[in-house]
Design an enzyme around this catalytic site. Sequence first.
Site, PDB file in Angstrom:
ATOM      1  N   ASP A  50       0.975  -1.329   0.007  1.00 53.81           N
ATOM      2  CA  ASP A  50       0.104   0.039  -0.033  1.00 53.81           C
ATOM      3  C   ASP A  50       0.848   1.237  -0.029  1.00 53.81           C
ATOM      4  OD1 ASP A  50      -1.523   2.401   0.811  1.00 53.81           O
ATOM      5  OD2 ASP A  50      -3.118   0.700   1.504  1.00 53.81           O
ATOM      6  N   TYR A 139      -9.613  15.123  -5.214  1.00 49.76           N
ATOM      7  CA  TYR A 139      -8.876  14.664  -6.511  1.00 49.76           C
ATOM      8  C   TYR A 139      -8.073  15.912  -7.273  1.00 49.76           C
ATOM      9  CZ  TYR A 139      -7.906  11.667 -10.685  1.00 49.76           C
ATOM     10  OH  TYR A 139      -7.089  10.943 -11.476  1.00 49.76           O
TER      11      TYR A 139
END
Length: 245
Positions: A50, A139
């Site tokens: 991750d 984002y």
Amino acid sequence: MPENLTAVVTGGAMGIGGATAECLLEQGWTVHTLDRAGKGVPGAVHHVVDVTDADRQVEVATEIGKINALVTAAGVNLRPADGPAQRLDLDAWHRTLDINLTGTMLSVRAFYPHIADAGAIVTLGSVAGIGAMTWADGYTASKGAVVALTRSWAVDYARYGIRVNCVCPGSTETGMMDGVREAFSEESRVELPQQRLATRREVASVIAVLCGTETTYLSGAVIPVDGGATANVAGMPFPRRRVRE
Ligand SMILES: NC(=O)c1ccc[n+]([C@@H]2O[C@H](COP(=O)([O-])OP(=O)(O)OC[C@H]3O[C@@H](n4cnc5c(N)ncnc54)[C@H](O)[C@@H]3O)[C@@H](O)[C@H]2O)c1
């Protein structure tokens, strides 16, 4: 093509990262993919990582050793959770910045000491990092920051001969588009100069060129791979796609 080139591609289990791994493998590179998903592309050495886990990235970087290119393609778009700022889901905001921005920085931090002279880093921005994208504050912020960081890294790492460039795809046919495809109906696709989305391969092939040993004086570039979308002046009509006379 020089021999024995090694690349690390984060987010390499699928999508643009997966296609980049395939492109580089075809060109004879040794490719290590890092992804939180369990499977890499055939031919690549896959590591379950991750990118928000700083220690794990350092551990894998040490295990892999010397590399020639790092591609930071791991990313998420939690846009369906966004909306006007007062409705913005703060968990989604933090998660997006953790993965897209901090995750990118942690990859560079872990792998930079292992990048050979004249090596390359290619980050994944987005057209959302250089223009507006509706209701996607997290984002957009993450990608704008990746664009800015790429420019800083290009200057900082130039003294070590490392090039750093940012590829900014337009909407591309990957799993990231799941759930938002209806927004790309035939009707809205005609708003794109080529009236279609990019394929994964069309983005990956640009990334592979930037990893390669030919682009030795290209650094700090922010390259839209969007079929001309960001070049178009809003409101200006452009010729529709047609058969050439
Ligand atoms: N698809 C598009 O339209 C588009 C447009 C512009 C930019 N991008 C950017 O391109 C990059 C790749 O996106 P994609 O379209 O291939 O998406 P994708 O969802 O197909 O692939 C993203 C990959 O990143 C991995 N990933 C996500 N979070 C991770 C984490 N915390 N740690 C490790 N791996 C993680 C996923 O497992 C997946 O394999 C992203 O940075 C994305 O923001 C995509």
